[in-house]
Design a protein around this motif. Structure first.
Motif, PDB file in Angstrom:
ATOM      1  N   SER A 115       0.846  -1.193   0.000  1.00 58.48           N
ATOM      2  CA  SER A 115       0.000   0.000   0.000  1.00 58.48           C
ATOM      3  C   SER A 115       0.881   1.242   0.000  1.00 58.48           C
ATOM      4  O   SER A 115       2.007   1.230   0.509  1.00 58.48           O
ATOM      5  CB  SER A 115      -0.929  -0.001   1.210  1.00 58.48           C
ATOM      6  OG  SER A 115      -0.201   0.252   2.386  1.00 58.48           O
ATOM      7  N   ALA A 116       0.358   2.325  -0.556  1.00 63.58           N
ATOM      8  CA  ALA A 116       1.140   3.557  -0.678  1.00 63.58           C
ATOM      9  C   ALA A 116       1.541   4.089   0.689  1.00 63.58           C
ATOM     10  O   ALA A 116       2.668   4.567   0.867  1.00 63.58           O
ATOM     11  CB  ALA A 116       0.350   4.605  -1.453  1.00 63.58           C
ATOM     12  N   ASP A 117       0.633   4.026   1.667  1.00 57.84           N
ATOM     13  CA  ASP A 117       0.965   4.529   3.003  1.00 57.84           C
ATOM     14  C   ASP A 117       2.157   3.778   3.594  1.00 57.84           C
ATOM     15  O   ASP A 117       3.086   4.389   4.129  1.00 57.84           O
ATOM     16  CB  ASP A 117      -0.238   4.407   3.945  1.00 57.84           C
ATOM     17  CG  ASP A 117      -1.338   5.390   3.599  1.00 57.84           C
ATOM     18  OD1 ASP A 117      -1.022   6.428   2.973  1.00 57.84           O
ATOM     19  OD2 ASP A 117      -2.499   5.126   3.940  1.00 57.84           O
ATOM     20  N   LYS A 118       2.137   2.461   3.504  1.00 63.04           N
ATOM     21  CA  LYS A 118       3.245   1.668   4.041  1.00 63.04           C
ATOM     22  C   LYS A 118       4.526   1.917   3.256  1.00 63.04           C
ATOM     23  O   LYS A 118       5.611   2.016   3.831  1.00 63.04           O
ATOM     24  CB  LYS A 118       2.899   0.180   4.003  1.00 63.04           C
ATOM     25  CG  LYS A 118       1.945  -0.259   5.093  1.00 63.04           C
ATOM     26  CD  LYS A 118       1.555  -1.700   4.926  1.00 63.04           C
ATOM     27  CE  LYS A 118       2.586  -2.609   5.536  1.00 63.04           C
ATOM     28  NZ  LYS A 118       2.204  -4.038   5.458  1.00 63.04           N
ATOM     29  N   PHE A 119       4.399   2.017   1.935  1.00 65.11           N
ATOM     30  CA  PHE A 119       5.572   2.219   1.087  1.00 65.11           C
ATOM     31  C   PHE A 119       6.284   3.521   1.451  1.00 65.11           C
ATOM     32  O   PHE A 119       7.497   3.547   1.594  1.00 65.11           O
ATOM     33  CB  PHE A 119       5.158   2.238  -0.395  1.00 65.11           C
ATOM     34  CG  PHE A 119       6.311   2.350  -1.346  1.00 65.11           C
ATOM     35  CD1 PHE A 119       7.057   1.237  -1.692  1.00 65.11           C
ATOM     36  CD2 PHE A 119       6.651   3.579  -1.893  1.00 65.11           C
ATOM     37  CE1 PHE A 119       8.125   1.341  -2.572  1.00 65.11           C
ATOM     38  CE2 PHE A 119       7.717   3.690  -2.769  1.00 65.11           C
ATOM     39  CZ  PHE A 119       8.455   2.568  -3.112  1.00 65.11           C
ATOM     40  N   PHE A 120       5.505   4.605   1.600  1.00 61.00           N
ATOM     41  CA  PHE A 120       6.114   5.898   1.905  1.00 61.00           C
ATOM     42  C   PHE A 120       6.395   6.073   3.397  1.00 61.00           C
ATOM     43  O   PHE A 120       6.906   7.107   3.807  1.00 61.00           O
ATOM     44  CB  PHE A 120       5.246   7.046   1.378  1.00 61.00           C
ATOM     45  CG  PHE A 120       5.213   7.083  -0.118  1.00 61.00           C
ATOM     46  CD1 PHE A 120       6.369   7.333  -0.836  1.00 61.00           C
ATOM     47  CD2 PHE A 120       4.046   6.828  -0.807  1.00 61.00           C
ATOM     48  CE1 PHE A 120       6.356   7.355  -2.218  1.00 61.00           C
ATOM     49  CE2 PHE A 120       4.020   6.842  -2.187  1.00 61.00           C
ATOM     50  CZ  PHE A 120       5.181   7.104  -2.899  1.00 61.00           C
ATOM     51  N   ASP A 121       6.087   5.074   4.169  1.00 64.70           N
ATOM     52  CA  ASP A 121       6.455   5.088   5.581  1.00 64.70           C
ATOM     53  C   ASP A 121       7.662   4.189   5.830  1.00 64.70           C
ATOM     54  O   ASP A 121       8.569   4.534   6.585  1.00 64.70           O
ATOM     55  CB  ASP A 121       5.267   4.631   6.435  1.00 64.70           C
ATOM     56  CG  ASP A 121       5.547   4.747   7.920  1.00 64.70           C
ATOM     57  OD1 ASP A 121       6.166   5.755   8.326  1.00 64.70           O
ATOM     58  OD2 ASP A 121       5.181   3.827   8.659  1.00 64.70           O
TER      59      ASP A 121
END
Length: 194
Positions: free
Chosen positions: A137-143
């Motif tokens: 997911s984008a949130d996890k990727f950018f975190d």
């Protein structure tokens, strides 16, 4: 008797003239040597400044050409990502398409430049990021993978991921990669339309 005294006095005058002549000639030779040294030194310094300016110009031209070549490479890589039919199919039909096909396609596009850190595909309909090795997911990727220091996840979502961009650059800022130290970056964001 006066003639005897006059002879040594005349000899002294002649010695004094000879001494003055040699002193004057040595002084002139010294002045000519010094002035020619100063003149040639100024010429050499001016020539060195000209060569330094030419070297700086050549280095700047070389740097400009390298940057232009790198930008062309990024543009070509971006175009190959955007116009790849399998990747387009994944973006348009994520439920039907296999993400592994997309990952294989991206792995086949080898990054042969050391200035390019990574590239990824954002699938807006599923809010996922796909690279050649990772899908999350984008949130996890950018975190977890890439954490922007000057940009919050919400600002990234609103300013970048929610809008259509083609060959658009984020401003330079801080980035933490894989829980490492902060570094400077300039990143390209290339996203096909839905």
């Amino acid at each position: 008797m006066p003639t005897e005294k006059a002879a040594p006095h005349r000899a002294k005058k002649e010695k004094s003239r000879v001494y003055s002549f040699f002193l004057l000639s040595y002084t002139l030779i010294l002045l000519v040597s010094l002035s020619s040294c100063l003149f040639f030194g100024a010429e050499v310094a001016q020539q060195l400044r000209r060569e330094e300016a030419l070297n700086k110009q050549a280095l700047l031209t070389s740097l400009k050409n390298d940057v232009e070549e790198n930008l062309r490479y990024v543009e070509e890589l971006g175009n190959s990502l955007v116009f790849n039919s399998r990747l387009q199919f994944l973006v348009k039909h994520p439920s039907v398409s296999s993400v592994h096909d997309a990952m294989d396609q991206m792995a086949g596009m080898a990054v042969s430049r050391d200035f390019l850190l990574d590239y990824f595909l954002y699938v807006r309909s599923t809010d996922e990021v796909v690279t050649s090795t990772v899908r999350m997911s984008a949130d996890k990727f950018f975190d977890i993978i890439y954490e922007f220091t000057d940009l919050t996840a919400q600002a990234l979502r609103e300013g970048t991921l929610a809008e259509y961009h083609f060959q658009d650059y984020l401003p330079a800022g801080g980035l933490r990669q894989y829980d490492s130290d902060y570094s400077e970056f300039g990143i390209i964001r290339i996203m096909p339309k839905k």
